[in-house]
Design an enzyme around this catalytic site. Structure first.
Site, PDB file in Angstrom:
ATOM      1  N   SER A   1       0.858  -1.181   0.000  1.00  0.00           N
ATOM      2  CA  SER A   1       0.000   0.000   0.000  1.00  0.00           C
ATOM      3  C   SER A   1       0.893   1.229   0.000  1.00  0.00           C
ATOM      4  O   SER A   1       2.107   1.137   0.222  1.00  0.00           O
ATOM      5  CB  SER A   1      -0.874  -0.018   1.262  1.00  0.00           C
ATOM      6  OG  SER A   1      -1.425   1.249   1.542  1.00  0.00           O
TER       7      SER A   1
ATOM      8  N   TYR B   1      -3.191  -1.014   9.981  1.00  0.00           N
ATOM      9  CA  TYR B   1      -3.056  -1.202   8.537  1.00  0.00           C
ATOM     10  C   TYR B   1      -1.675  -0.723   8.077  1.00  0.00           C
ATOM     11  O   TYR B   1      -0.996  -1.403   7.300  1.00  0.00           O
ATOM     12  CB  TYR B   1      -4.161  -0.421   7.832  1.00  0.00           C
ATOM     13  CG  TYR B   1      -4.220  -0.620   6.331  1.00  0.00           C
ATOM     14  CD1 TYR B   1      -4.925  -1.688   5.776  1.00  0.00           C
ATOM     15  CD2 TYR B   1      -3.602   0.284   5.457  1.00  0.00           C
ATOM     16  CE1 TYR B   1      -4.998  -1.863   4.405  1.00  0.00           C
ATOM     17  CE2 TYR B   1      -3.671   0.111   4.087  1.00  0.00           C
ATOM     18  CZ  TYR B   1      -4.367  -0.960   3.560  1.00  0.00           C
ATOM     19  OH  TYR B   1      -4.433  -1.137   2.195  1.00  0.00           O
TER      20      TYR B   1
END
Length: 255
Positions: free
Chosen positions: A146, A159
């Site tokens: 990400s 995350y």
């Protein structure tokens, strides 16, 4: 240059979390490049529907229904593939979830759940795949990172930590598996138009922030990950190892 470098015919790719979203888009792209696909999800009905759509499009699609946090189920799924004579040449560790909450309000169980799904699953499934790839002397592992593999944002601490871990897990895989003919790399998507991000897309302030912060001035589309996925799955990347390719519209390139 010959496009045979990117030809995936004769290869089989397992893509986790591929009954919908980014995983489904990448699986479809790999299938269109010639690979047989092992679709994965935890919802049997959704998974079967996704596999049927692949077959209707003329692709070879197998189903592997398991929860990516269930180590015994993962081992059993690989054993079923072994018994069926299905060798996974390409693994895409895509399954993941998001949780938005300030750290001071974050329960430890929620922290653990995000790390289990987004990071630990990639280790466990990668380990099972590598145990089979190493004797064959070849294989491709593609971990999905990400923007937060390289930059933090408030309210998404678990995350961010998991996706930062994906970057280093990819390098650890390279350190141990490259000599066995396995290439381990990662893709770092930017802000993509997915079900998981729909609430953000529908938020006028956040939508404006994404478009203002991204040099491309728009959200990414799931199918825009396909080029990187096919490259990293193919012979074109046989001397590429331990890298992360950001598909982010240029967001990380600017302040």
């Amino acid at each position: 240059m010959s496009t045979t470098l990117f030809d995936l015919r004769g290869r089989t790719a397992l893509v986790t979390g591929s009954s919908r979203g980014l995983g489904n888009a990448m699986a479809r792209g790999l299938a269109e490049a010639g690979a047989a696909i092992v679709l994965n999800g935890a919802d049997p009905g959704r998974l079967s529907a996704a596999a049927a759509a692949f077959r209707d499009a003329g692709h070879t699609a197998h189903e592997a229904c398991f929860d990516v946090t269930d180590e015994a189920a993962i081992a059993a799924a690989f054993e079923r593939l072994d018994a069926a004579g299905i060798a996974v040449d390409i693994l895409v560790n895509n399954a993941g979830i998001q949780l938005r909450r300030p750290m001071v309000e974050l329960a430890t169980d929620d922290w653990r759940r995000v790390l289990e799904i987004n990071l630990t699953s990639a280790f466990v499934i990668g380990r099972e795949a590598a145990r089979r790839m190493i004797p064959r002397g070849r294989g491709k592992v593609i971990n999905i990172g990400s923007l937060t593999s390289d930059a933090a944002r408030a309210t998404v601490a678990p995350y961010t930590v998991a996706k930062g871990g994906i970057k280093m897990l990819t390098r650890a895989m390279t350190a141990e598996w490259a000599e066995h003919g396995i290439q381990a790399n990662a893709i770092g998507p930017g802000y993509m138009l997915t079900d998981m991000n729909q609430a953000l897309v529908d938020n006028p302030a956040f939508d404006a922030w994404v478009k203002g912060r991204t040099p491309s001035r728009r959200w990414g589309r799931p199918e825009e990950l396909v080029g990187a996925a096919v490259f990293l799955a193919s012979a074109a990347s046989d001397y590429v190892n331990g890298q992360i390719i950001y598909v982010d519209g240029g967001m990380l390139a600017v302040l």
